[in-house]
Design a protein around this motif. Structure first.
Motif, PDB file in Angstrom:
ATOM      1  N   GLN A 124       0.855  -1.179   0.000  1.00  0.00           N
ATOM      2  CA  GLN A 124       0.000   0.000   0.000  1.00  0.00           C
ATOM      3  C   GLN A 124       0.893   1.232   0.000  1.00  0.00           C
ATOM      4  N   MET A 125       0.709   2.078  -0.996  1.00  0.00           N
ATOM      5  CA  MET A 125       1.543   3.268  -1.144  1.00  0.00           C
ATOM      6  C   MET A 125       0.658   4.506  -1.047  1.00  0.00           C
ATOM      7  N   ASP A 157       8.735   8.619  -6.467  1.00  0.00           N
ATOM      8  CA  ASP A 157       8.339   7.213  -6.310  1.00  0.00           C
ATOM      9  C   ASP A 157       8.137   6.529  -7.665  1.00  0.00           C
ATOM     10  N   THR A 158       8.226   7.290  -8.722  1.00  0.00           N
ATOM     11  CA  THR A 158       8.091   6.711 -10.059  1.00  0.00           C
ATOM     12  C   THR A 158       9.184   5.687 -10.300  1.00  0.00           C
ATOM     13  N   ALA A 159       8.762   4.465 -10.654  1.00  0.00           N
ATOM     14  CA  ALA A 159       9.712   3.370 -10.831  1.00  0.00           C
ATOM     15  C   ALA A 159       8.955   2.133 -11.284  1.00  0.00           C
ATOM     16  N   VAL A 160       9.718   1.148 -11.689  1.00  0.00           N
ATOM     17  CA  VAL A 160       9.156  -0.188 -11.855  1.00  0.00           C
ATOM     18  C   VAL A 160       9.304  -0.900 -10.522  1.00  0.00           C
ATOM     19  N   VAL A 214       4.904   2.095 -11.925  1.00  0.00           N
ATOM     20  CA  VAL A 214       4.209   3.141 -11.175  1.00  0.00           C
ATOM     21  C   VAL A 214       4.739   4.484 -11.651  1.00  0.00           C
ATOM     22  N   ILE A 215       3.847   5.338 -12.084  1.00  0.00           N
ATOM     23  CA  ILE A 215       4.220   6.682 -12.512  1.00  0.00           C
ATOM     24  C   ILE A 215       3.431   7.687 -11.690  1.00  0.00           C
ATOM     25  N   VAL A 216       4.159   8.573 -11.043  1.00  0.00           N
ATOM     26  CA  VAL A 216       3.529   9.608 -10.225  1.00  0.00           C
ATOM     27  C   VAL A 216       3.776  10.941 -10.909  1.00  0.00           C
ATOM     28  N   SER A 217       2.716  11.486 -11.465  1.00  0.00           N
ATOM     29  CA  SER A 217       2.866  12.708 -12.255  1.00  0.00           C
ATOM     30  C   SER A 217       1.526  13.427 -12.341  1.00  0.00           C
TER      31      SER A 217
END
Length: 117
Positions: free
Chosen positions: A81-82, A89-92, A113-116
């Motif tokens: 859970q993020m 935090d963008t990463a595989v 996961v892409i945070v944008s």
């Protein structure tokens, strides 16, 4: 042989939340620790969190308080859970299971996961 299938990666806005899942097939016993790692573009793979079969958790220091790892032994599944996600935090995100004694370690294929905004 153990196969791991991750799911839950997505594009999310900063401050949002995601829940990753990783289901293990094959022979998973209580002798395996489960965990999450991540790899951002141009960076090395790094630990996110791990959890033992009796639910002892360990987190990367910078992620404590925002990420929570959990595990369902009956379903051979580990979750991440993020919350309060940040662009960094963008990463595989990769799932890992590792035998506590024998030199056995298995990886999933990764979920993006892409945070944008």
């Amino acid at each position: 042989q153990v196969q791991l299938v991750e799911s839950g990666g997505d594009l999310v806005q900063p401050g949002g939340s995601l829940r990753l899942s990783c289901a293990a097939s094959g022979s998973i016993s209580n002798a395996y620790n489960m965990g999450w790692y991540r790899q951002a573009p141009g960076k090395e793979r790094e630990l996110v969190a791990t959890i033992t079969s009796d639910f002892i958790t360990h987190y990367a220091d910078l992620l404590k308080g925002r990420f929570t790892i959990s595990r369902d032994n009956a379903r051979n599944t580990v979750y991440l859970q993020m919350n309060s996600l940040k662009p960094e935090d963008t990463a595989v995100y990769y799932c890992n299971v590792r035998h506590t004694v024998r030199p056995l370690s298995f990886w999933g294929q990764g979920t993006q996961v892409i945070v944008s905004s």
